[in-house]
Design an enzyme around this catalytic site. Structure first.
Site, short mmCIF file in Angstrom:
data_model
loop_
_atom_site.label_atom_id
_atom_site.label_comp_id
_atom_site.label_asym_id
_atom_site.label_seq_id
_atom_site.Cartn_x
_atom_site.Cartn_y
_atom_site.Cartn_z
N HIS A 130 46.70 35.60 26.60
CA HIS A 130 45.52 36.19 27.23
C HIS A 130 44.84 35.20 28.18
O HIS A 130 44.80 33.99 27.90
CB HIS A 130 44.49 36.60 26.18
CG HIS A 130 44.89 37.79 25.37
ND1 HIS A 130 45.30 38.98 25.93
CD2 HIS A 130 44.90 38.00 24.02
CE1 HIS A 130 45.56 39.86 24.98
NE2 HIS A 130 45.33 39.28 23.80
N CYS A 198 47.68 38.29 32.35
CA CYS A 198 47.16 39.33 33.23
C CYS A 198 46.31 38.73 34.35
O CYS A 198 45.68 37.69 34.18
CB CYS A 198 46.34 40.34 32.44
SG CYS A 198 47.31 41.30 31.26
N ARG A 207 50.23 40.37 37.21
CA ARG A 207 50.52 39.28 36.28
C ARG A 207 50.49 37.98 37.07
O ARG A 207 51.03 37.89 38.17
CB ARG A 207 51.89 39.45 35.62
CG ARG A 207 52.04 40.69 34.78
CD ARG A 207 51.20 40.63 33.51
NE ARG A 207 51.39 41.82 32.69
CZ ARG A 207 50.63 42.90 32.76
NH1 ARG A 207 49.64 42.95 33.64
NH2 ARG A 207 50.85 43.93 31.98
#
Length: 238
Positions: A130, A198, A207
């Site tokens: 993340h 992301c 991405r």
């Protein structure tokens, strides 16, 4: 009266979102680093595995080892830690099998793609994490500089990769996970690392992909590698 209640509810929602995105990230990130450091200490206290075969000894006396390759982990099985000096001296995050949010990315930290090669294996070590929420282990991926060390620690020792470049791709562009990134079917005999997250922040539109190349393996018996030396830490991406 109803308007005041709705206003209060809205403020509470905003406070919760703020906690989740900032304060919660700080707390979870610190907890993740502590868990990684605890595992590193556990490995340090255990008997060191036998060093792998020596490939060559360079003119300056540096010993080059054939990096050991461990079996692919099960889903959510922790098998390694990631250490990136550019992300701070305390950065130490678990790596586990799989990339599902529920089992790996939200609960553990960094996930290993199912089709990925293992640390030190010829091909592409492909990882996901993340950039926001849940400790955001790859939050500063865009702050990496050329030749920054990306180090993967296992019970065997330390695998050092060196950062090369960043790229932004669509979520459907899975060729970045190929053995030679963006060149499916090609084999070079080299070892790569690919970090994916992301982009932009708080969005799933694209991405961001960081690529690196393998430099060396250092057996645990020899202690931490020089690649873990502190560097100027990067500021968080907001």
């Amino acid at each position: 009266m109803l308007g005041e209640l709705l206003l209060t509810a809205g403020v509470l929602v905003l406070l919760f979102v703020s906690w989740q995105m900032w304060i919660g990230d700080i707390i979870i990130g610190a907890q993740n680093n502590e868990k990684g450091a605890a595992l590193s200490e556990q490995w340090a206290q255990a008997p060191a595995p036998e060093p792998p075969p020596v490939v060559e000894t360079e003119p300056d006396g540096t010993v080059v080892y054939e990096p050991p390759v461990r079996p692919h982990p099960a889903d959510a099985e922790i098998f390694a830690n990631m250490l990136i000096p550019r992300f701070g001296a305390d950065y130490n995050v678990h790596i586990a099998g799989g990339t599902s949010r529920a089992r790996t990315l939200d609960r553990i930290g960094i996930g290993l793609y199912t089709q990925s090669k293992m640390p030190g294996e010829v091909g592409n070590l492909a990882l996901a994490g993340h950039r926001t929420t849940w400790g955001k282990p790859f939050n500063r991926i865009d702050k990496l500089r050329l030749n920054d060390a990306i180090v993967v620690e296992t019970l065997d020792g330390w695998y050092t990769y060196r950062f090369r470049t960043l790229e932004y791709v669509r979520p459907t562009e899975v060729d970045v996970l190929a053995d030679v990134p963006q060149q499916p079917g090609v084999q070079t005999g080299e070892r790569y690392i690919t970090l994916t997250a992301c982009s932009p922040l708080y969005s799933l539109a694209e991405r961001i992909v960081a690529y690196g190349v393998f430099e060396s393996f250092q057996p645990r018996a020899e202690g931490p590698p020089a690649s873990l030396a502190p560097v100027e830490p990067a500021s968080p991406s907001l």
